[in-house]
Design a protein around this motif. Structure first.
Motif, PDB file in Angstrom:
ATOM      1  N   VAL A 221       0.170  11.408   5.295  1.00  0.00           N
ATOM      2  CA  VAL A 221      -0.293  10.061   6.541  1.00  0.00           C
ATOM      3  C   VAL A 221       0.994  10.783   8.159  1.00  0.00           C
ATOM      4  O   VAL A 221       0.760  11.602   8.910  1.00  0.00           O
ATOM      5  N   LYS A 222       2.281  11.009   7.640  1.00  0.00           N
ATOM      6  CA  LYS A 222       3.580  11.360   7.910  1.00  0.00           C
ATOM      7  C   LYS A 222       4.435  12.431   7.875  1.00  0.00           C
ATOM      8  O   LYS A 222       4.826  11.441   6.491  1.00  0.00           O
ATOM      9  N   SER A 223       5.571  13.456   7.822  1.00  0.00           N
ATOM     10  CA  SER A 223       6.054  14.147   7.497  1.00  0.00           C
ATOM     11  C   SER A 223       7.211  14.623   8.241  1.00  0.00           C
ATOM     12  O   SER A 223       7.162  15.184   8.799  1.00  0.00           O
ATOM     13  N   TYR A 224       8.408  13.995   7.933  1.00  0.00           N
ATOM     14  CA  TYR A 224       9.784  14.481   9.009  1.00  0.00           C
ATOM     15  C   TYR A 224      10.826  15.381   8.381  1.00  0.00           C
ATOM     16  O   TYR A 224      11.808  14.931   7.119  1.00  0.00           O
ATOM     17  N   ASN A 225      11.131  16.139   8.914  1.00  0.00           N
ATOM     18  CA  ASN A 225      12.361  16.670   8.501  1.00  0.00           C
ATOM     19  C   ASN A 225      13.395  16.315   8.855  1.00  0.00           C
ATOM     20  O   ASN A 225      13.985  16.501  10.223  1.00  0.00           O
ATOM     21  N   MET A 226      14.527  16.135   8.129  1.00  0.00           N
ATOM     22  CA  MET A 226      16.018  15.135   8.612  1.00  0.00           C
ATOM     23  C   MET A 226      16.324  16.175   9.181  1.00  0.00           C
ATOM     24  O   MET A 226      17.022  17.485   8.771  1.00  0.00           O
ATOM     25  N   PRO A 227      17.862  16.269   9.728  1.00  0.00           N
ATOM     26  CA  PRO A 227      18.881  16.398   9.577  1.00  0.00           C
ATOM     27  C   PRO A 227      20.213  17.046   8.860  1.00  0.00           C
ATOM     28  O   PRO A 227      20.845  18.371   9.387  1.00  0.00           O
ATOM     29  N   CYS A 228      19.969  16.416   7.881  1.00  0.00           N
ATOM     30  CA  CYS A 228      20.527  16.380   5.792  1.00  0.00           C
ATOM     31  C   CYS A 228      19.784  16.139   5.626  1.00  0.00           C
ATOM     32  O   CYS A 228      18.368  15.005   5.076  1.00  0.00           O
ATOM     33  N   THR A 229      20.532  15.771   4.000  1.00  0.00           N
ATOM     34  CA  THR A 229      19.479  15.693   3.349  1.00  0.00           C
ATOM     35  C   THR A 229      19.473  14.360   2.929  1.00  0.00           C
ATOM     36  O   THR A 229      20.965  13.772   3.036  1.00  0.00           O
ATOM     37  N   VAL A 230      18.647  13.753   2.627  1.00  0.00           N
ATOM     38  CA  VAL A 230      18.411  12.115   3.176  1.00  0.00           C
ATOM     39  C   VAL A 230      18.205  12.071   1.681  1.00  0.00           C
ATOM     40  O   VAL A 230      17.548  12.351   0.990  1.00  0.00           O
TER      41      VAL A 230
END
Length: 351
Positions: A221-230
């Protein structure tokens, strides 16, 4: 000039080693509860709203990697590096069952109907223990391609999901046949997988990406890149309009579900964030860290001026205290010595 506002968390002390898993109970007649797993081998139960310490489950001899409460918050379960998974009475702290394994147990989860306990770990076997017949051999699903990192139930206990420590993807298993019915593909190993409260979404964290999957049709449904490894992510349960994520940069960030835009960043932990979870009503969320603390953050605008002396509210717990102290009376989930609920605010012990 406007004064800058900063979020003020409740800081829960008590663990002497990193906090690696958090789990909120559903809302019960007695409120809701938060259980934490730590490498210090002693899971802790807290009031989910205030963070006040209720009790410590003592009995494991190794790091506890996973913990959970059943639907009614009457029993707790924990998965440990001591090759066991234990089930506890959440009112008294008594150990009810200890299920021995042949290797480290990394994941545990009660079924929705509370009759089964699911475990997984380095043996690469998913086990389903019947809590009505705890001495009976468990049902085993032994087709996992790698060591199991996370495990959860969905579809009214008809399906199990699992992820592996060193392989990408989430595998969905049919409980009756023991066969894989779907694989949700990810590039990196999935370190956190959460089924939303309404059963619509599966929220996963892999590498520096948070993904949301349709829990019924399994599409992305959604995929978001994060500012760091989460390492962990959690979807707000009431409106589903925001999610929280935490990882190696020590910050707890909140994002808009529909756009992926960062709408808040909470600083305070002194080590990587291993786990984040929303409370069942969505009014707060908790984070657990390498620094050994749990921080409970309000979802709403609870802020202090940044020049005020206190930017956190301390909530302590005693590491050595045991829930079932014979000299105390248990009223619901609260330990009391005189028939009145008391708050535990002794200084945390140092290791």
């Amino acid at each position: 000039m406007d004064k800058k506002k900063i979020a003020v968390p409740l800081v829960c002390h008590g663990h002497s080693r990193p906090v690696v898993d958090l789990f909120y109970s559903p809302i019960t007649a007695d409120g809701f509860f938060l259980i934490s797993a730590s490498k210090d081998s002693s899971p802790m139960l807290r009031n989910g709203e205030t963070g006040d310490w209720i009790g410590t489950f003592e009995g494991h001899k190794g790091a506890v990697w996973s913990c959970c409460l059943d639907t009614n918050a009457l029993r707790a379960a924990s998965a440990s590096a001591d090759f066991s998974a234990k089930v506890w009475d959440a009112l008294t702290g008594d150990e009810l069952h200890s299920f021995e394994h042949k290797h480290i147990v990394r994941a545990c989860a009660f079924s929705e109907d509370t009759h089964m306990l699911l475990t997984g770990g380095l043996e690469k076997i998913l086990r389903l223990f019947d809590l009505n017949r705890p001495d009976a051999p468990p049902t085993e699903i032994d087709k996992s391609p790698g060591s199991i990192r996370t495990a959860a139930w969905l579809h009214s206990d008809q399906t199990i999901l699992s992820s592996c420590t060193d392989l990408g993807g989430v595998r969905l298993w049919d409980v009756r046949s023991g066969e894989i019915i779907q694989i949700l593909e990810t590039k990196s190993p999935v370190t956190s997988a959460e089924v939303s409260q309404d059963g619509r979404y599966i929220t996963t964290a892999d590498g520096s990406t948070v993904k949301f999957w349709d829990a019924n049709h399994f599409g992305l449904v959604k995929s978001y890149n994060m500012p760091c490894t989460v390492e962990s992510a959690s979807l707000e349960p009431k409106f589903g309009n925001k999610f929280v994520a935490g990882g190696e940069d020590m910050w707890v960030r909140i994002f808009d579900f529909h756009t992926g835009e960062e709408i808040g960043c909470n600083k305070g932990h002194h080590g990587p964030v291993h786990c984040v979870r929303f409370s069942p009503g969505g009014e707060s969320y908790a984070s657990g860290s390498e620094d050994g603390t749990i921080r409970i953050w309000q979802t709403g605008p609870v802020t202090f001026d940044d020049n005020e002396s206190s930017a956190s509210i301390e909530v302590s717990g005693k590491i050595s205290a045991v829930v079932n102290d014979a000299a105390r009376k248990v009223e619901g989930f609260h330990i009391s010595t005189d028939g009145k609920t008391e708050e535990k605010v002794e200084p945390a012990a140092e290791s």
